[in-house]
Design an enzyme around this catalytic site. Structure first.
Site, PDB file in Angstrom:
ATOM      1  N   ASP A 209      56.983  76.265  54.885  1.00  0.00           N
ATOM      2  CA  ASP A 209      56.377  76.891  56.039  1.00  0.00           C
ATOM      3  C   ASP A 209      57.160  76.532  57.106  1.00  0.00           C
ATOM      4  O   ASP A 209      58.420  75.828  57.084  1.00  0.00           O
ATOM      5  CB  ASP A 209      54.962  76.659  56.201  1.00  0.00           C
ATOM      6  CG  ASP A 209      54.163  77.681  56.838  1.00  0.00           C
ATOM      7  OD1 ASP A 209      54.411  78.017  57.893  1.00  0.00           O
ATOM      8  OD2 ASP A 209      53.453  78.343  56.045  1.00  0.00           O
ATOM      9  N   HIS A 283      57.705  82.211  58.781  1.00  0.00           N
ATOM     10  CA  HIS A 283      56.953  81.137  58.567  1.00  0.00           C
ATOM     11  C   HIS A 283      58.346  80.131  57.836  1.00  0.00           C
ATOM     12  O   HIS A 283      58.192  79.499  57.007  1.00  0.00           O
ATOM     13  CB  HIS A 283      56.104  81.254  57.766  1.00  0.00           C
ATOM     14  CG  HIS A 283      54.722  81.508  58.052  1.00  0.00           C
ATOM     15  ND1 HIS A 283      53.723  80.654  58.833  1.00  0.00           N
ATOM     16  CD2 HIS A 283      54.034  82.740  58.218  1.00  0.00           C
ATOM     17  CE1 HIS A 283      52.739  81.245  59.316  1.00  0.00           C
ATOM     18  NE2 HIS A 283      52.931  82.746  58.793  1.00  0.00           N
ATOM     19  N   GLU A 347      52.732  87.699  58.590  1.00  0.00           N
ATOM     20  CA  GLU A 347      52.814  87.175  59.916  1.00  0.00           C
ATOM     21  C   GLU A 347      54.298  87.049  60.559  1.00  0.00           C
ATOM     22  O   GLU A 347      54.642  86.289  61.139  1.00  0.00           O
ATOM     23  CB  GLU A 347      52.062  85.802  60.186  1.00  0.00           C
ATOM     24  CG  GLU A 347      50.647  85.791  59.896  1.00  0.00           C
ATOM     25  CD  GLU A 347      49.741  84.568  60.045  1.00  0.00           C
ATOM     26  OE1 GLU A 347      48.494  84.640  60.460  1.00  0.00           O
ATOM     27  OE2 GLU A 347      50.192  83.696  59.548  1.00  0.00           O
TER      28      GLU A 347
HETATM   29  C1  ACM Z   1      47.843  83.738  55.697  1.00  0.00           C
HETATM   30  O1  ACM Z   1      46.961  83.125  55.872  1.00  0.00           O
HETATM   31  N1  ACM Z   1      49.023  83.969  56.894  1.00  0.00           N
HETATM   32  C2  ACM Z   1      48.441  84.232  54.429  1.00  0.00           C
END
Ligand code: ACM
Length: 716
Positions: A209, A283, A347
């Site tokens: 991440d 991420h 995201e």
């Molecule tokens: C997530 O909670 N961004 C998959």
């Protein structure tokens, strides 16, 4: 077998609905099994589990290993059963059935099984000869052995019984985020054991991440040498200087490939698939810090960051970046044998791509017209690479936003709409919707409960989640199952991760194993009550507070002079967190319930009669949130003194100020600090019972302040 009085206990069984332990015909208890088997028949008679006994099993090393593990658990509780070559009177006999024979048993009972269900199916009988477990496949035996372990937890003797059992859904998963906070390999192995005892069969491992890359990749050592370490946010970590470097000590670590193989072997031996997740193309900050050439020029941070939220850093479109990702996948497929690789996809902010001439030029070269099609390019290209290994991509539901390869699967997290859309388009899908299946949500508002996202999600909320709403019924064939996700931004310690997972994971296990018409909360709740001591005996630090279990907060009589943060009302609910302090660096910390967008609390109906002063304990917290445009909406009230103040207003947040507590004494303190008490204005004293509004004035966004507790001090 003597089938005298016999009745069937399906999930909605009325005897258990009454809440009292059901009794078999000779007064032995009907064992509490979780998940509830598809069919459980109780017959007349009972069998006492012997303290010493023999186990007969087919000649199969994998099955011998699976059995040895459960026998080891039984030995720890004083039941010593030993495998033998041949015996007439084994306490437990494992018998392999042909697939056809197994199928016939289910067909006779009125259930048709898919091949996946058949592989997991088993039959278990308890009668005068002891226990007999039959299955056609190792997975079926593993599930049956979990039931054997649960039966062996039943006090007294077992009624004669027959279990005919197979899951409803093939995917019954838990996700653990090891990027935001790291867990030890030992913790993960224990977690896998506990999953297996509940027939949970997918361990989704979130390994990369923004805040860390945790998976050793031999071709790219800096991913872990650099990408696995960060300075945590806050003044306490900043002040903890590592004598070796003269810089703040780093938090982090990673899993070596040997450790990964150990985890995967352990999981496989327990019937669990490990699903690795490498988050692409967002991420991705930790990887970009390690190898700046992977990022968009001009947007490469110098160090692995420690904020939570959504960073805008994304991989670029260079050929070298795809070579990097493909090489990483080449190593990953050697470590993880399962059919799926999770490539994240959630995201992704397109801002850096949009602003980059170089990215635009590459889009032209690659024939990609729109920014939103870029996500799809990653999935398509990497799925193409994985095709040679016969592996399939699964990703978060954002990957649905443009066309997907037909065999890519979708994990629905923004509610269940992603699953509905995926299934309608013919993609396999797993339901893991926020907030119900997000285990980073707090389980209870109790003041001593660990931190997490605000918004209580109880075991009952999880149990009542329906993975097959009407909207999905017509595409049922594409629904693989469900999964709960433990994100760990606010779950720093293993003890907290355990608490957040259990017993909510037991509810996931049952929802994935049964059909909706088999489920009943009162009946499950009665079994769970019997089951909790078993979890505790295993050493699981499980949430047992009443609200976590039932959703009903206990009615206490609060001290009229004192309120803890979680006993106060928040003025708003924009981004509510039970957030931890930044000190001490290890061990237990204070946590504070706060809306980070607007730190403001209400004490309703405070009895101010005869109150002379007010005191408070407060915490100073790093504002380490990547909020994008929402940052402009964070309320920062300007201070009247350099360090700021805690301000108490009467009746409402527009009411008169009746006390001001300067924050200066707390500024240089780590952890929660008690402020000197401040006099309460006579106006408040004469108000009798009235609401108080509590807010901080602060000189900057970072740090912010939160209330720990508040105390009214009577006139002496
Ligand atoms: C997530 O909670 N961004 C998959």
């Amino acid at each position: 077998m003597n089938i005298g009085i016999m009745w069937r206990i399906f999930c909605a069984c009325t005897v258990l609905l009454a809440g009292a332990p059901a009794l078999a015909s000779d007064a032995t208890e009907v064992p509490a099994l979780l998940p509830q088997p598809w069919q459980l028949e109780i017959a007349d008679g009972s069998w006492s589990l012997p303290d010493t006994g023999e186990v007969l099993l087919p000649d199969d090393p994998a099955l011998a290993d699976a059995t040895a593990w459960v026998l080891g658990l039984l030995r720890e509780q004083g039941i010593d059963w030993q495998p033998v070559g041949a015996t007439e009177n084994a306490a437990l006999r494992l018998v392999r059935l042909s697939t056809r024979a197994l199928e016939q048993q289910f067909t006779a009972a009125g259930r048709a099984l898919s091949p996946e269900q058949q592989a997991e199916a088993y039959l278990l009988q308890v009668d005068a000869r002891g226990m007999q477990l039959k299955a056609a496949d190792l997975k079926g035996f593993q599930n049956g052995l979990a039931t054997v372990w649960q039966l062996a937890q039943t006090p007294g003797s077992l009624p004669y019984l027959t279990v005919l059992d197979a899951p409803e859904f093939a995917w019954r998963g838990l996700m653990l985020d090891s990027a935001r906070h790291l867990q030890s390999v030992d913790y993960i192995l224990r977690q896998l054991d506990w999953m297996a005892l509940h027939k949970l069969n997918v361990f989704h491992w979130h390994l990369t991440d923004d805040q860390a890359w945790r998976l050793e990749i031999k071709a790219y050592p800096k991913l872990t040498e650099v990408g696995a370490y960060r300075v945590p946010a806050g003044q306490a970590p900043a002040a903890a200087i590592d004598p070796a470097t003269g810089e703040p000590a780093l938090y982090g670590g990673y899993y070596t490939q040997d450790e990964i193989r150990r985890v995967v072997a352990h999981a496989t031996a327990r019937g669990i698939m490990v699903l690795p997740e490498i988050d692409v193309p967002g991420h991705a900050t930790a990887a970009i810090v390690a190898y700046p050439e992977l990022g968009v020029a001009g947007h490469v941070p110098e160090a692995v960051p420690a904020d939570w939220g959504i960073y805008h850093n994304v991989f670029n479109l260079e050929e070298g970046t795809f070579e990097f990702l493909e090489t990483v996948l080449d190593e990953i497929v050697t470590l993880f044998p399962g059919p799926f690789i999770h490539l994240g996809g959630d995201e992704v902010v397109t801002e850096q791509w949009e602003g980059s001439e170089r990215v635009r030029a590459r889009m032209d070269e690659l024939g990609i017209e729109a920014l939103q099609d870029l996500q799809n390019y990653y999935v398509e290209r990497l799925q193409g690479h994985l095709d040679q290994y016969e592996r399939r991509v699964i990703g978060w539901d954002e990957i649905l936003e443009s066309d997907l390869p037909a065999h890519a699967a979708v994990m629905s997290w923004r509610g269940v709409s992603g699953a509905i859309e995926a299934a309608a388009k013919g993609h396999q899908t797993v339901l893991s919707p926020a907030p119900t299946l997000y285990f980073d949500h707090i389980q209870t508002a109790a003041s001593d409960a660990p931190p997490g996202r605000g918004g209580v999600i109880t075991v009952r909320d999880v149990y009542e989640f329906d993975p097959l709403p009407d909207t999905l019924l017509e595409n049922r064939e594409f629904v693989l199952g469900l999964q709960a996700n433990l994100w760990t931004e606010h779950v720093r310690r293993e003890i907290q991760a355990e608490y957040m997972t259990w017993p909510r994971a037991v509810a996931v296990a049952e929802v994935g194993w049964t059909t909706a018409d088999q489920r009943s909360w009162p009946e499950f709740s009665a079994r769970l009550t019997q089951h909790l001591p078993r979890l505790q005996a295993l050493g699981i630090r499980v949430a047992t507070d009443p609200q976590a279990l039932t959703g009903i907060a206990p009615i206490g009589t609060p001290d009229p002079l004192m309120r803890e943060d979680r006993e106060l009302e928040l003025c708003s609910n924009a981004v509510v967190l039970a957030v931890e302090d930044d000190a001490p660096l290890s061990g237990a910390r204070e946590s504070y319930l706060v809306d980070i967008m607007r730190p403001c609390w209400l004490w309703r109906d405070a009895d101010l009669t005869n109150i002379a002063a007010i005191s408070a304990s407060v915490g100073q917290l790093p504002f380490n949130f990547q909020l994008g445009k929402d940052l402009a909406n964070v309320v920062v009230l300007p201070p009247e003194t350099e360090a700021g103040e805690l301000v108490v207003q009467l009746h409402s947040c527009d009411g008169p100020v009746v006390a001001t507590l300067p924050l200066a004494p707390a500024v240089d303190q780590f952890g929660a600090s008690t402020l000197p008490s401040a006099p309460l204005a006579p106006l408040a004293r004469s108000a009798g019972q009235a609401d108080l509004c509590l807010r901080f004035r602060r000189p900057a966004l970072d740090p912010y302040w939160a209330l720990d507790w508040l105390r009214l001090e009577p006139k002496s």
